[in-house]
Design a protein around this motif. Structure first.
Motif, PDB file in Angstrom:
ATOM      1  N   LYS A  60       0.835  -1.196   0.000  1.00 55.19           N
ATOM      2  CA  LYS A  60       0.000   0.000   0.000  1.00 55.19           C
ATOM      3  C   LYS A  60       0.870   1.245   0.000  1.00 55.19           C
ATOM      4  CE  LYS A  60      -1.919   1.659   3.685  1.00 55.19           C
ATOM      5  NZ  LYS A  60      -1.854   3.013   4.066  1.00 55.19           N
ATOM      6  N   ASP A  61       1.907   1.259   0.843  1.00 55.02           N
ATOM      7  CA  ASP A  61       2.825   2.395   0.880  1.00 55.02           C
ATOM      8  C   ASP A  61       3.543   2.573  -0.453  1.00 55.02           C
ATOM      9  OD1 ASP A  61       2.141   2.967   3.470  1.00 55.02           O
ATOM     10  OD2 ASP A  61       3.944   2.073   4.361  1.00 55.02           O
ATOM     11  N   LEU A  62       3.974   1.485  -1.060  1.00 52.13           N
ATOM     12  CA  LEU A  62       4.664   1.555  -2.342  1.00 52.13           C
ATOM     13  C   LEU A  62       3.756   2.112  -3.434  1.00 52.13           C
ATOM     14  CD1 LEU A  62       7.204   0.945  -3.993  1.00 52.13           C
ATOM     15  CD2 LEU A  62       6.280  -1.345  -4.370  1.00 52.13           C
ATOM     16  N   ASN A  63       2.530   1.657  -3.452  1.00 51.66           N
ATOM     17  CA  ASN A  63       1.573   2.162  -4.435  1.00 51.66           C
ATOM     18  C   ASN A  63       1.334   3.654  -4.217  1.00 51.66           C
ATOM     19  OD1 ASN A  63      -0.325   2.231  -6.492  1.00 51.66           O
ATOM     20  ND2 ASN A  63      -1.993   1.637  -5.124  1.00 51.66           N
ATOM     21  N   GLU A  64       1.221   4.056  -2.968  1.00 48.36           N
ATOM     22  CA  GLU A  64       1.007   5.463  -2.653  1.00 48.36           C
ATOM     23  C   GLU A  64       2.233   6.302  -3.042  1.00 48.36           C
ATOM     24  OE1 GLU A  64      -0.223   7.820   1.337  1.00 48.36           O
ATOM     25  OE2 GLU A  64      -1.084   5.831   1.040  1.00 48.36           O
ATOM     26  N   LEU A  65       3.425   5.765  -2.819  1.00 47.79           N
ATOM     27  CA  LEU A  65       4.646   6.493  -3.182  1.00 47.79           C
ATOM     28  C   LEU A  65       4.777   6.634  -4.703  1.00 47.79           C
ATOM     29  CD1 LEU A  65       7.232   4.971  -0.711  1.00 47.79           C
ATOM     30  CD2 LEU A  65       6.396   7.307  -0.729  1.00 47.79           C
ATOM     31  N   ASN A  66       4.368   5.625  -5.425  1.00 47.32           N
ATOM     32  CA  ASN A  66       4.475   5.672  -6.890  1.00 47.32           C
ATOM     33  C   ASN A  66       3.454   6.604  -7.528  1.00 47.32           C
ATOM     34  OD1 ASN A  66       6.644   3.930  -7.052  1.00 47.32           O
ATOM     35  ND2 ASN A  66       5.340   2.124  -7.181  1.00 47.32           N
ATOM     36  N   THR A  67       2.345   6.848  -6.853  1.00 44.55           N
ATOM     37  CA  THR A  67       1.284   7.640  -7.466  1.00 44.55           C
ATOM     38  C   THR A  67       1.234   9.086  -6.987  1.00 44.55           C
ATOM     39  OG1 THR A  67      -0.283   6.880  -5.792  1.00 44.55           O
ATOM     40  CG2 THR A  67      -0.187   5.641  -7.855  1.00 44.55           C
ATOM     41  N   ASN A  68       1.762   9.400  -5.810  1.00 43.66           N
ATOM     42  CA  ASN A  68       1.602  10.735  -5.245  1.00 43.66           C
ATOM     43  C   ASN A  68       2.970  11.299  -4.874  1.00 43.66           C
ATOM     44  OD1 ASN A  68       0.778  13.040  -3.976  1.00 43.66           O
ATOM     45  ND2 ASN A  68      -0.653  12.018  -2.582  1.00 43.66           N
ATOM     46  N   LEU A  69       3.365  12.403  -5.483  1.00 42.62           N
ATOM     47  CA  LEU A  69       4.675  13.008  -5.224  1.00 42.62           C
ATOM     48  C   LEU A  69       4.760  13.598  -3.822  1.00 42.62           C
ATOM     49  CD1 LEU A  69       7.416  13.657  -6.380  1.00 42.62           C
ATOM     50  CD2 LEU A  69       6.495  15.799  -7.242  1.00 42.62           C
ATOM     51  N   ASN A  70       3.672  14.142  -3.303  1.00 39.97           N
ATOM     52  CA  ASN A  70       3.678  14.697  -1.945  1.00 39.97           C
ATOM     53  C   ASN A  70       3.929  13.598  -0.911  1.00 39.97           C
ATOM     54  OD1 ASN A  70       3.190  17.279  -2.869  1.00 39.97           O
ATOM     55  ND2 ASN A  70       0.958  17.063  -2.694  1.00 39.97           N
ATOM     56  N   THR A  71       3.394  12.432  -1.152  1.00 37.83           N
ATOM     57  CA  THR A  71       3.617  11.308  -0.243  1.00 37.83           C
ATOM     58  C   THR A  71       5.075  10.875  -0.287  1.00 37.83           C
ATOM     59  OG1 THR A  71       1.360  10.579  -0.655  1.00 37.83           O
ATOM     60  CG2 THR A  71       2.825   9.011   0.382  1.00 37.83           C
ATOM     61  N   ALA A  72       5.676  10.911  -1.481  1.00 40.00           N
ATOM     62  CA  ALA A  72       7.091  10.544  -1.602  1.00 40.00           C
ATOM     63  C   ALA A  72       7.962  11.525  -0.826  1.00 40.00           C
ATOM     64  CB  ALA A  72       7.499  10.510  -3.067  1.00 40.00           C
ATOM     65  N   GLU A  73       7.638  12.790  -0.905  1.00 38.52           N
ATOM     66  CA  GLU A  73       8.413  13.795  -0.162  1.00 38.52           C
ATOM     67  C   GLU A  73       8.242  13.593   1.339  1.00 38.52           C
ATOM     68  OE1 GLU A  73       8.703  18.628   0.389  1.00 38.52           O
ATOM     69  OE2 GLU A  73       7.568  17.801  -1.296  1.00 38.52           O
ATOM     70  N   LYS A  74       7.028  13.353   1.772  1.00 41.25           N
ATOM     71  CA  LYS A  74       6.758  13.118   3.203  1.00 41.25           C
ATOM     72  C   LYS A  74       7.511  11.883   3.691  1.00 41.25           C
ATOM     73  CE  LYS A  74       3.054  11.943   6.359  1.00 41.25           C
ATOM     74  NZ  LYS A  74       1.699  11.438   6.485  1.00 41.25           N
ATOM     75  N   PHE A  75       7.487  10.822   2.903  1.00 41.84           N
ATOM     76  CA  PHE A  75       8.173   9.590   3.259  1.00 41.84           C
ATOM     77  C   PHE A  75       9.682   9.824   3.377  1.00 41.84           C
ATOM     78  CE2 PHE A  75      10.198   5.533   2.182  1.00 41.84           C
ATOM     79  CZ  PHE A  75       9.565   4.694   3.066  1.00 41.84           C
ATOM     80  N   ALA A  76      10.255  10.538   2.425  1.00 38.62           N
ATOM     81  CA  ALA A  76      11.694  10.808   2.453  1.00 38.62           C
ATOM     82  C   ALA A  76      12.066  11.643   3.666  1.00 38.62           C
ATOM     83  CB  ALA A  76      12.116  11.517   1.171  1.00 38.62           C
ATOM     84  N   ARG A  77      11.233  12.617   4.008  1.00 32.59           N
ATOM     85  CA  ARG A  77      11.525  13.459   5.163  1.00 32.59           C
ATOM     86  C   ARG A  77      11.427  12.675   6.476  1.00 32.59           C
ATOM     87  NH1 ARG A  77      11.104  19.116   4.702  1.00 32.59           N
ATOM     88  NH2 ARG A  77      10.831  19.809   2.563  1.00 32.59           N
ATOM     89  N   GLU A  78      10.392  11.846   6.614  1.00 29.04           N
ATOM     90  CA  GLU A  78      10.169  11.134   7.878  1.00 29.04           C
ATOM     91  C   GLU A  78      11.113   9.953   8.066  1.00 29.04           C
ATOM     92  OE1 GLU A  78       6.068  10.082   7.965  1.00 29.04           O
ATOM     93  OE2 GLU A  78       5.415  12.148   8.333  1.00 29.04           O
ATOM     94  N   LYS A  79      11.332   9.192   7.030  1.00 28.67           N
ATOM     95  CA  LYS A  79      12.119   7.961   7.175  1.00 28.67           C
ATOM     96  C   LYS A  79      13.622   8.182   7.031  1.00 28.67           C
ATOM     97  CE  LYS A  79       8.609   5.134   7.497  1.00 28.67           C
ATOM     98  NZ  LYS A  79       8.300   4.346   8.643  1.00 28.67           N
ATOM     99  N   TYR A  80      14.014   9.064   6.122  1.00 27.51           N
ATOM    100  CA  TYR A  80      15.432   9.223   5.811  1.00 27.51           C
ATOM    101  C   TYR A  80      15.976  10.595   6.172  1.00 27.51           C
ATOM    102  CZ  TYR A  80      14.586   4.916   3.339  1.00 27.51           C
ATOM    103  OH  TYR A  80      14.240   3.629   3.036  1.00 27.51           O
ATOM    104  N   PHE A  81      15.174  11.426   6.853  1.00 26.52           N
ATOM    105  CA  PHE A  81      15.580  12.751   7.336  1.00 26.52           C
ATOM    106  C   PHE A  81      16.151  13.619   6.217  1.00 26.52           C
ATOM    107  CE2 PHE A  81      16.275   9.772  10.944  1.00 26.52           C
ATOM    108  CZ  PHE A  81      15.168  10.149  11.675  1.00 26.52           C
TER     109      PHE A  81
END
Length: 99
Positions: A60-81
């Motif tokens: 589900k997270d992977l699908n969300e990351l592939n479809t939404n750029l804002n989610t990818a940015e949020k994920f990068a900020r939270e997980k990888y600082f």
């Protein structure tokens, strides 16, 4: 009482009783082994259910990351600082209170 003694002295009863005792306690697949196998199967089933739920969550997270750029940015900020050039990142780590 005599009838009961005759039953216990019967060679077929003795053979059947010996067979039952052997199968319950001394065989490779005795009752204790069967209980341990059942406990191991239950534990493995719980692990399987846990990993299937984790796989569904990650998909589900992977699908969300592939479809939404804002989610990818949020994920990068939270997980990888990760941060933008003009930003500062502060990481606050809470320590467990000593008991």
């Amino acid at each position: 009482m005599n009838r009961l003694l005759e039953i216990f002295r019967n060679k077929y009863f003795i053979a059947a009783a010996a067979f039952v005792v052997w199968m319950l306690f001394f065989d490779k697949n005795d009752m204790l082994s069967q209980y341990e196998y059942r406990a191991e199967v239950n534990k493995l089933q719980e692990e399987k259910d846990f990993y299937e739920a984790e796989i569904a969550h990650v998909k589900k997270d992977l699908n969300e990351l592939n479809t939404n750029l804002n989610t990818a940015e949020k994920f990068a900020r939270e997980k990888y600082f990760m941060k933008k050039d003009n930003e500062d990142v502060y990481v606050i780590v809470k320590e467990n209170p000593k008991k």
